[in-house]
Enzyme design. Sequence first.
Site, PDB file in Angstrom:
ATOM      1  N   ASP A  10       0.853  -1.177   0.000  1.00 47.07           N
ATOM      2  CA  ASP A  10       0.000   0.000   0.000  1.00 47.07           C
ATOM      3  C   ASP A  10       0.897   1.237   0.000  1.00 47.07           C
ATOM      4  O   ASP A  10       1.663   1.446   0.948  1.00 47.07           O
ATOM      5  CB  ASP A  10      -0.889  -0.038   1.260  1.00 47.07           C
ATOM      6  CG  ASP A  10      -1.886   1.104   1.284  1.00 47.07           C
ATOM      7  OD1 ASP A  10      -1.857   1.936   0.357  1.00 47.07           O
ATOM      8  OD2 ASP A  10      -2.678   1.153   2.238  1.00 47.07           O
ATOM      9  N   ASP A 105      -3.060   2.442  -5.921  1.00 46.47           N
ATOM     10  CA  ASP A 105      -1.887   2.435  -5.042  1.00 46.47           C
ATOM     11  C   ASP A 105      -1.812   1.211  -4.122  1.00 46.47           C
ATOM     12  O   ASP A 105      -1.112   1.228  -3.119  1.00 46.47           O
ATOM     13  CB  ASP A 105      -1.835   3.723  -4.215  1.00 46.47           C
ATOM     14  CG  ASP A 105      -2.872   3.751  -3.122  1.00 46.47           C
ATOM     15  OD1 ASP A 105      -3.954   3.169  -3.324  1.00 46.47           O
ATOM     16  OD2 ASP A 105      -2.621   4.343  -2.068  1.00 46.47           O
ATOM     17  N   GLU A 106      -2.555   0.178  -4.448  1.00 46.71           N
ATOM     18  CA  GLU A 106      -2.521  -1.030  -3.608  1.00 46.71           C
ATOM     19  C   GLU A 106      -2.489  -2.269  -4.476  1.00 46.71           C
ATOM     20  O   GLU A 106      -3.200  -2.341  -5.477  1.00 46.71           O
ATOM     21  CB  GLU A 106      -3.811  -1.132  -2.781  1.00 46.71           C
ATOM     22  CG  GLU A 106      -3.833  -0.304  -1.535  1.00 46.71           C
ATOM     23  CD  GLU A 106      -5.156  -0.499  -0.809  1.00 46.71           C
ATOM     24  OE1 GLU A 106      -5.487  -1.644  -0.462  1.00 46.71           O
ATOM     25  OE2 GLU A 106      -5.863   0.499  -0.626  1.00 46.71           O
TER      26      GLU A 106
HETATM   27 MG   LIG Z   1      -2.428   4.096   0.128  1.00 48.97          MG
END
Ligand SMILES: [Mg+2]
Lengths: 410, 83
Positions: A10, A105-106
Amino acid sequence: MQNRTILHLDMNAFFAAVEQRTNPHLKGKPVLVCGNPKGRTVIISPSYEARAFGVKTGMNLWEAKKLCKNSILVECNPANYVEVANHLQKLFIQFTPLVEIFSIDECFLDVSGCQRLFGSGRDIALKIKKRVREELDITCSVGIGPNKLLAKLGSHLKKPDGLVIIEPEKIQQVLENLPIQELCGIGPRITEKLNKLGVYTCGQLARYPVEILQRMYGIVGLHLHDIAWGVDDSPVMPYDYVEPAKSVGHSFTLPKDTFDREVAKKYLLQLSEQVARRLRKGNYKGKTVHLIIRIPDFTTLGQQVTIRKFLDEGVEIYHTAVKILDKFNVEAIGVRLLGVSVSNLICGSSQLSLMPEENRRQCLIYAMDKINDKYGEFSVTWGRLVSGFKQNNIISPAWRPHKNIRFGYN
Amino acid sequence: MYQALGESIEVLAVFQKGKIRPLSFKWKSRVYKISRVTSHWSAPVGKYKWHHFGIVDKDDNFFEICYDEERCSWNIKQTWKEG
Ligand SMILES: [Mg+2]
């Protein structure tokens, strides 16, 4: 299922971190990434320096400014974030093809099969963290566990720049006092219901009779029981797997509230066009049209209509959406946001119609699509939309990396 | 604070193996040597692309410059002013 080693990565305050890497003068400063700072917008990503003042994602601009007077507003720049995300994905698939993009973003990595090459899960996590820092100048939190559920929990437990390993023998200990809402898959509604039953922690949920959960929630009840025990067999999907869409939709916050039905209809036509374009790109057609209206006090209203025919044309979606809009008194309630989505999808049916008129239309739309593919969205469009609005500043939740980064694996 | 610019500039750059590497640029008759490209992204504009670069010069000034494929020309988009 065999012993697996799953990583969840993350990126920390991703958009703000990309802005800080782009402009080194922003480093160490409270940065607020927002939509158009001159319009009505919310904070999309506060940097950790701003979070220290209590600023959170989704806050109004004025709220954030009140908490953090020296904060620096930066307008979001999706093209830059997508570029960095593509770089990240290229980096991850050097370790394993089992990279499931969860959001921009993960992602999840299943490294069970590549530990002889790259070392233990922890070694791989450290290597990735180092490369992310060196190549992109941003940080990430990593969780490692025997499944996706626990890996995601791990990355969530320490931010920023964390590395948390949840060993199989420690699962019970980690979960015992963990509030249920911390688990991925338990939303506010289920939390509230379970809290009413006196269930607050994962330990309590694990001991709660599974028969009652099943009676209350059906199959979801069984799933709740499983995750409270830290059980999750869902696989990490390879990075080039494309899930069939369940629905395709777009929404838009109007630059200012409108009480004019004609204005609302114009936005509706553009949204319908955007939805139709995406349906056609994915070779989908759908027969349920859903309209969402958010009114100035933020109340959200919505209705759906299912029709007989499968649609993939903007104008047809628009006419169906307008029928729903007609049920609301726009002049009285006002409109802040409009959303159109189409569900009940079928894939890959393009049949020539028996009516020449219909075929001509399909040819016209095909030609328009080709032109818009080549020259950009809305290069040719309906006359009504000529003075329309543009919305380029969005990253759809369904964002996935470009096809052109699919290399290296067959 | 970002200061929006949007003027055309002259740039010395290397185009090699499908990559663009700007080295220096001339803006308002001053030459700025680029010491680091911090970030690069591109966005389609019609049929062509604009290639954006976040750059820092020798004196630590930040600029965003942009190459317009269609017109083969460079533009300075914005700079950073403290305060
Ligand atoms: Mg994040």
